[in-house]
Design a protein around this motif. Structure first.
Motif, mmCIF file in Angstrom:
data_model
loop_
_atom_site.group_PDB
_atom_site.id
_atom_site.type_symbol
_atom_site.label_atom_id
_atom_site.label_comp_id
_atom_site.label_asym_id
_atom_site.label_seq_id
_atom_site.Cartn_x
_atom_site.Cartn_y
_atom_site.Cartn_z
ATOM 1 N N ASP A 1 -67.007 98.823 84.599
ATOM 2 C CA ASP A 1 -66.491 99.484 85.866
ATOM 3 C C ASP A 1 -66.136 98.252 86.618
ATOM 4 N N ARG A 2 -64.742 98.447 86.942
ATOM 5 C CA ARG A 2 -64.053 97.344 87.869
ATOM 6 C C ARG A 2 -64.195 97.688 89.491
ATOM 7 N N ILE A 3 -65.434 97.460 90.048
ATOM 8 C CA ILE A 3 -65.904 97.893 91.124
ATOM 9 C C ILE A 3 -65.000 97.554 92.287
ATOM 10 N N HIS A 4 -64.530 96.109 92.293
ATOM 11 C CA HIS A 4 -63.937 95.529 93.369
ATOM 12 C C HIS A 4 -63.343 94.253 93.251
ATOM 13 N N ASP A 5 -62.149 93.963 93.545
ATOM 14 C CA ASP A 5 -61.504 92.887 93.321
ATOM 15 C C ASP A 5 -60.826 92.511 94.931
ATOM 16 N N GLY A 6 -61.510 91.472 95.280
ATOM 17 C CA GLY A 6 -61.118 91.023 96.754
ATOM 18 C C GLY A 6 -60.343 89.620 96.688
ATOM 19 N N ARG A 7 -60.393 89.191 97.706
ATOM 20 C CA ARG A 7 -59.552 87.917 97.706
ATOM 21 C C ARG A 7 -60.084 86.643 97.122
ATOM 22 N N SER A 8 -61.620 86.678 97.324
ATOM 23 C CA SER A 8 -62.361 85.511 96.566
ATOM 24 C C SER A 8 -63.196 86.198 95.889
ATOM 25 N N PHE A 9 -63.700 87.366 95.652
ATOM 26 C CA PHE A 9 -65.060 88.118 94.897
ATOM 27 C C PHE A 9 -64.529 88.994 94.294
ATOM 28 N N SER A 10 -65.025 89.202 92.877
ATOM 29 C CA SER A 10 -64.735 90.544 92.182
ATOM 30 C C SER A 10 -66.168 90.855 91.661
ATOM 31 N N THR A 11 -66.250 92.285 91.487
ATOM 32 C CA THR A 11 -67.513 92.763 91.253
ATOM 33 C C THR A 11 -67.411 93.726 90.002
#
Length: 289
Positions: free
Chosen positions: A79-89
């Motif tokens: 599951d691609r929970i989060h993609d931010g400017r610096s971090f991915s979860t």
């Protein structure tokens, strides 16, 4: 090591349906149960496949839900929970026969500058060359598990003090150190080294719990299983060079024990930290007090 790298080479089985689903084989194990480090490493590889290459993993937290069957393949759903400017979860669920055997969440970060410090590596430990290998310790022991540990694992593992495969010698202390290094040379792909390090981090992390009570792996009736596993990567490293894994158990009780570990390069750079809680059951606990 070729066998491990083949195990980590997951097949993208979700490409046709545009889903992040991967499949990987299981390594043979003497008791028929999937080695926890294997499914951790595979779950990390599945997550890595969905993250830009310039965002390496920096932390992973996983729960072992069911024992895996070493004779069956494992399916990994990401599951691609989060993609931010610096971090991915990412969250990875590992399945066999439609049931989850491990649930893991991992965080990835683009390299960044910041404050830096680390604790020192212990300086009073012997060099790996002066310690016997697992093959040396278990030579002549005719048992499937002993033969597997001695000659079929992808890592050379050397204990200080002596290993606890057959018995526990010396002080009953909840501390130990392990030198480890992959057999053979790996590629220069650092993601491969990170996954392999996750694999090896599960080898001996619960042993300080056993050592503190004089319990060897060969103790009749011993039941031990990993419950969860957390790992933090601090700096890049190679697993085909000697690494020192310093381990301790701060507490045990209620049929569970907690161990923590720190992994250093040979020249003292702290590259990773590990924590794991495990189930530890012996037929008569009072006999080991």
């Amino acid at each position: 090591m070729d066998g491990l790298l083949s195990t980590l080479d997951l097949t993208d089985t979700g490409a046709r349906t545009n889903e992040d689903i991967f499949t990987g084989p299981s390594q043979w194990a003497p008791m028929g149960r999937v080695f926890g480090g294997q499914v951790l490493a595979q779950s990390l590889v599945a997550a890595q496949r969905t993250v830009p290459s310039d965002r390496p993993v920096h932390s992973m937290h996983g729960y072992f839900l069911r024992p895996g069957d070493a004779s069956e393949n494992i399916t990994f759903s990401v599951d691609r929970i989060h993609d931010g400017r610096s971090f991915s979860t990412r969250r990875t669920q590992a399945y066999q026969a439609g049931k989850p055997i491990l649930s893991m969440i991992a965080s990835f970060q683009e390299p960044d500058d910041g404050v830096a410090h680390q604790i020192e590596m212990p300086s009073d430990l012997p060099d790996p060359e002066s310690l016997p290998s697992t093959a040396d310790v278990l030579a002549g022991v005719d048992h499937p598990a002993a033969r597997h540990w001695a000659s079929q694992r992808p890592f050379d593992v050397r204990h200080s003090p002596s290993p606890i495969y057959l018995d526990v010698t010396g002080d009953r202390s909840p501390h130990q150190a392990v030198w480890m290094r992959a057999f053979g040379r790996l590629s220069d792909d650092l993601n491969q080294h990170r996954a392999a390090l996750a694999y090896a981090s599960d080898y001996s992390i619960l042993e300080p719990i056993l050592r503190a009570h004089g319990i060897a792996w060969a103790t009749p009736g011993l039941k031990i299983a990993s419950l969860d596993h957390a790992m933090w990567w601090h700096r890049d490293t190679r697993v085909d060079e000697w690494l020192l894994y310093v381990q301790e158990s701060p507490t045990a009780g209620g049929g569970r024990g907690l161990s923590t570990g720190r992994i250093f390069t040979r020249d003292g750079v702290l590259v990773a930290s590990v924590a794991q809680e495990g189930m530890v059951r012996v037929p008569d606990p009072s006999s080991f007090d």
